[in-house]
Enzyme design. Structure first.
Site, PDB file in Angstrom:
ATOM      1  NE  ARG A   1       2.177  -4.671  11.077  1.00  0.00           N
ATOM      2  CZ  ARG A   1       3.098  -4.797  10.254  1.00  0.00           C
ATOM      3  NH1 ARG A   1       4.441  -4.912  10.824  1.00  0.00           N
ATOM      4  NH2 ARG A   1       2.993  -4.070   9.221  1.00  0.00           N
TER       5      ARG A   1
ATOM      6  NE  ARG B   1      -4.524  -1.024   9.998  1.00  0.00           N
ATOM      7  CZ  ARG B   1      -3.553  -0.572   9.235  1.00  0.00           C
ATOM      8  NH1 ARG B   1      -3.550   0.550   8.818  1.00  0.00           N
ATOM      9  NH2 ARG B   1      -2.491  -1.199   9.173  1.00  0.00           N
TER      10      ARG B   1
ATOM     11  NE  ARG C   1       7.804  -2.517   6.269  1.00  0.00           N
ATOM     12  CZ  ARG C   1       6.524  -2.755   6.235  1.00  0.00           C
ATOM     13  NH1 ARG C   1       5.913  -2.256   5.465  1.00  0.00           N
ATOM     14  NH2 ARG C   1       5.776  -3.493   7.298  1.00  0.00           N
TER      15      ARG C   1
ATOM     16  CE  LYS D   1      -2.010  -1.022   3.769  1.00  0.00           C
ATOM     17  NZ  LYS D   1      -1.360  -2.512   4.064  1.00  0.00           N
TER      18      LYS D   1
ATOM     19  NE  ARG E   1       6.252  -0.443  10.084  1.00  0.00           N
ATOM     20  CZ  ARG E   1       5.125  -0.404   9.100  1.00  0.00           C
ATOM     21  NH1 ARG E   1       4.905   0.229   8.126  1.00  0.00           N
ATOM     22  NH2 ARG E   1       3.805  -1.310   9.622  1.00  0.00           N
TER      23      ARG E   1
HETATM   24  P1  AP5 Z   1       4.880  -1.443   1.795  1.00  0.00           P
HETATM   25  O1  AP5 Z   1       4.813  -0.870   0.665  1.00  0.00           O
HETATM   26  O2  AP5 Z   1       5.573  -1.030   3.053  1.00  0.00           O
HETATM   27  O3  AP5 Z   1       3.638  -2.323   2.336  1.00  0.00           O
HETATM   28  P2  AP5 Z   1       2.102  -1.966   2.890  1.00  0.00           P
HETATM   29  O4  AP5 Z   1       1.071  -2.620   2.577  1.00  0.00           O
HETATM   30  O5  AP5 Z   1       2.318  -0.278   3.300  1.00  0.00           O
HETATM   31  O6  AP5 Z   1       2.588  -2.551   4.335  1.00  0.00           O
HETATM   32  P3  AP5 Z   1       2.525  -1.958   5.900  1.00  0.00           P
HETATM   33  O7  AP5 Z   1       3.131  -3.165   6.841  1.00  0.00           O
HETATM   34  O8  AP5 Z   1       2.941  -0.633   6.111  1.00  0.00           O
HETATM   35  O9  AP5 Z   1       1.050  -2.018   6.267  1.00  0.00           O
HETATM   36  P4  AP5 Z   1       0.506  -2.093   7.600  1.00  0.00           P
HETATM   37  O10 AP5 Z   1      -1.144  -1.876   7.345  1.00  0.00           O
HETATM   38  O11 AP5 Z   1       0.561  -3.337   8.617  1.00  0.00           O
HETATM   39  O12 AP5 Z   1       0.950  -0.842   8.575  1.00  0.00           O
HETATM   40  P5  AP5 Z   1       0.720   0.638   8.746  1.00  0.00           P
HETATM   41  O13 AP5 Z   1       2.016   1.495   8.589  1.00  0.00           O
HETATM   42  O14 AP5 Z   1      -0.479   1.267   7.899  1.00  0.00           O
HETATM   43  O15 AP5 Z   1       5.622  -2.837   1.205  1.00  0.00           O
HETATM   44  C1  AP5 Z   1       6.196  -3.757   2.245  1.00  0.00           C
HETATM   45  C2  AP5 Z   1       7.740  -4.211   1.727  1.00  0.00           C
HETATM   46  O16 AP5 Z   1       7.660  -5.030   0.629  1.00  0.00           O
HETATM   47  C3  AP5 Z   1       8.637  -3.193   1.428  1.00  0.00           C
HETATM   48  O17 AP5 Z   1       9.924  -3.388   1.878  1.00  0.00           O
HETATM   49  C4  AP5 Z   1       8.431  -2.758   0.108  1.00  0.00           C
HETATM   50  O18 AP5 Z   1       9.747  -2.225  -0.603  1.00  0.00           O
HETATM   51  C5  AP5 Z   1       8.239  -4.308  -0.498  1.00  0.00           C
HETATM   52  N1  AP5 Z   1       7.687  -4.155  -1.810  1.00  0.00           N
HETATM   53  C6  AP5 Z   1       6.194  -3.536  -2.034  1.00  0.00           C
HETATM   54  N2  AP5 Z   1       5.914  -3.663  -3.132  1.00  0.00           N
HETATM   55  C7  AP5 Z   1       6.531  -4.764  -3.693  1.00  0.00           C
HETATM   56  C8  AP5 Z   1       6.714  -5.575  -4.910  1.00  0.00           C
HETATM   57  N3  AP5 Z   1       5.683  -5.151  -5.810  1.00  0.00           N
HETATM   58  N4  AP5 Z   1       7.679  -6.409  -5.097  1.00  0.00           N
HETATM   59  C9  AP5 Z   1       8.411  -6.588  -4.188  1.00  0.00           C
HETATM   60  N5  AP5 Z   1       8.624  -5.782  -3.168  1.00  0.00           N
HETATM   61  C10 AP5 Z   1       7.743  -5.055  -2.761  1.00  0.00           C
HETATM   62  O19 AP5 Z   1       0.232   0.638  10.308  1.00  0.00           O
HETATM   63  C11 AP5 Z   1       1.180   0.195  11.370  1.00  0.00           C
HETATM   64  C12 AP5 Z   1       0.298   0.314  12.398  1.00  0.00           C
HETATM   65  O20 AP5 Z   1      -0.321   1.458  12.889  1.00  0.00           O
HETATM   66  C13 AP5 Z   1      -1.045  -0.706  12.575  1.00  0.00           C
HETATM   67  O21 AP5 Z   1      -0.561  -2.003  13.175  1.00  0.00           O
HETATM   68  C14 AP5 Z   1      -1.811  -0.003  13.683  1.00  0.00           C
HETATM   69  O22 AP5 Z   1      -1.143  -0.349  14.867  1.00  0.00           O
HETATM   70  C15 AP5 Z   1      -1.478   1.434  13.324  1.00  0.00           C
HETATM   71  N6  AP5 Z   1      -2.795   1.949  12.306  1.00  0.00           N
HETATM   72  C16 AP5 Z   1      -2.571   2.587  11.390  1.00  0.00           C
HETATM   73  N7  AP5 Z   1      -3.641   2.798  10.711  1.00  0.00           N
HETATM   74  C17 AP5 Z   1      -4.532   2.588  11.546  1.00  0.00           C
HETATM   75  C18 AP5 Z   1      -6.145   2.651  11.499  1.00  0.00           C
HETATM   76  N8  AP5 Z   1      -6.616   3.216  10.541  1.00  0.00           N
HETATM   77  N9  AP5 Z   1      -6.750   2.135  12.582  1.00  0.00           N
HETATM   78  C19 AP5 Z   1      -6.081   1.505  13.630  1.00  0.00           C
HETATM   79  N10 AP5 Z   1      -4.783   1.534  13.712  1.00  0.00           N
HETATM   80  C20 AP5 Z   1      -3.973   2.075  12.806  1.00  0.00           C
END
Ligand code: AP5
Length: 215
Positions: free
Chosen positions: A171, A88, A127, A13, A160
């Site tokens: 997660r 979410r 990552r 994402k 992270r």
């Molecule tokens: P990346 O692009 O970082 O993936 P992502 O889907 O953004 O993954 P996240 O782990 O950041 O998502 P998340 O939803 O768990 O975390 P968030 O920060 O939102 O890609 C991942 C890796 O793969 C990278 O190394 C990238 O380079 C690689 N990659 C990408 N595309 C690729 C491809 N095509 N081929 C090969 N490699 C690739 O949330 C974190 C925490 O915040 C949550 O757990 C929660 O505690 C809190 N939080 C955030 N939002 C909310 C909400 N709305 N409600 C409640 N809690 C929340």
């Protein structure tokens, strides 16, 4: 255009939101990045969110809704936004509808990135992120030009806290229990587009852009 990127942890994402921001001029609104900035600054929100995030649990809806409501009201969101990590839960999605209506905005599409679990685990373990500007890398698939340092701002890259295996399991469970039901929620409204999230990032971006074209 205002869109949501849905998908489990590691689905890409953030990677796709950054590409779309650069190529289409829409602004990326990542609640994960906002929360990590709050934790780093030591703000009241950051203090409330820190332990919850590190454990891999969801931050309470009421904190998240306030955060995103004020963000979509800012001037840069008028050019179109990509919600990355929000909503979410169903209550978050319902509050988003109300907030958008209040600002005379609407959602144009919800794109779900579909990636198998073994690929998610492999992506998350490799990552590395920039703590200063939020840029995302992978040590094998998408390495920075200089190992360990951000291409854009030169800051040292970090792993992270919530990318350790136990938090990742939590997660994934939170995604299945609370976030995956949003696919049906938006499919019923004709907004859901499902995109294969496996492949080169540029190919996935092209598939996302194609999915956004009016039919
Ligand atoms: P990346 O692009 O970082 O993936 P992502 O889907 O953004 O993954 P996240 O782990 O950041 O998502 P998340 O939803 O768990 O975390 P968030 O920060 O939102 O890609 C991942 C890796 O793969 C990278 O190394 C990238 O380079 C690689 N990659 C990408 N595309 C690729 C491809 N095509 N081929 C090969 N490699 C690739 O949330 C974190 C925490 O915040 C949550 O757990 C929660 O505690 C809190 N939080 C955030 N939002 C909310 C909400 N709305 N409600 C409640 N809690 C929340």
């Amino acid at each position: 255009m205002n869109i949501i990127l849905l998908g489990p942890p590691g689905a890409g994402k953030g990677t796709q939101a950054q590409r779309l921001q650069k190529d289409l001029g829409m602004v990326q609104l990542s609640t994960g990045d906002m929360l990590r900035a709050a934790v780093a600054s030591g703000s009241a929100l950051g203090k409330q969110a820190k332990d919850i995030m590190e454990a891999g649990k969801l931050v309470p809806d009421e904190l998240m809704v306030g955060l995103i409501e004020s963000r979509i009201a800012q001037p840069d969101a008028a050019q179109g936004f990509i919600l990355d990590g929000f909503p979410r839960t169903i209550p978050q999605a319902e509050k988003l509808d109300q907030a958008l209506a209040g600002h005379k905005k609407k959602l144009d599409a919800v794109v779900s990135l579909e990636v198998p679990i073994e690929t998610l685990v492999e992506r998350i373990s490799g990552r590395r992120s920039c703590p200063r500007d939020g840029s995302v890398y992978h040590i094998v698939q998408n390495p920075p030009r200089r190992e360990g340092f951000c291409d854009l701002c030169g800051a040292s890259l970090v792993q992270r806290e919530d990318d350790k295996p136990e938090s990742v399991r939590t997660r994934m469970q939170a995604y299945e229990a609370s976030t995956a039901p949003l696919k049906d929620f938006y499919a019923r409204r004709g907004l859901l587009q499902v995109v294969d999230g496996v492949g080169a990032p540029e190919a996935i971006e092209a598939a996302v852009v194609a999915a956004l074209k009016p039919r």
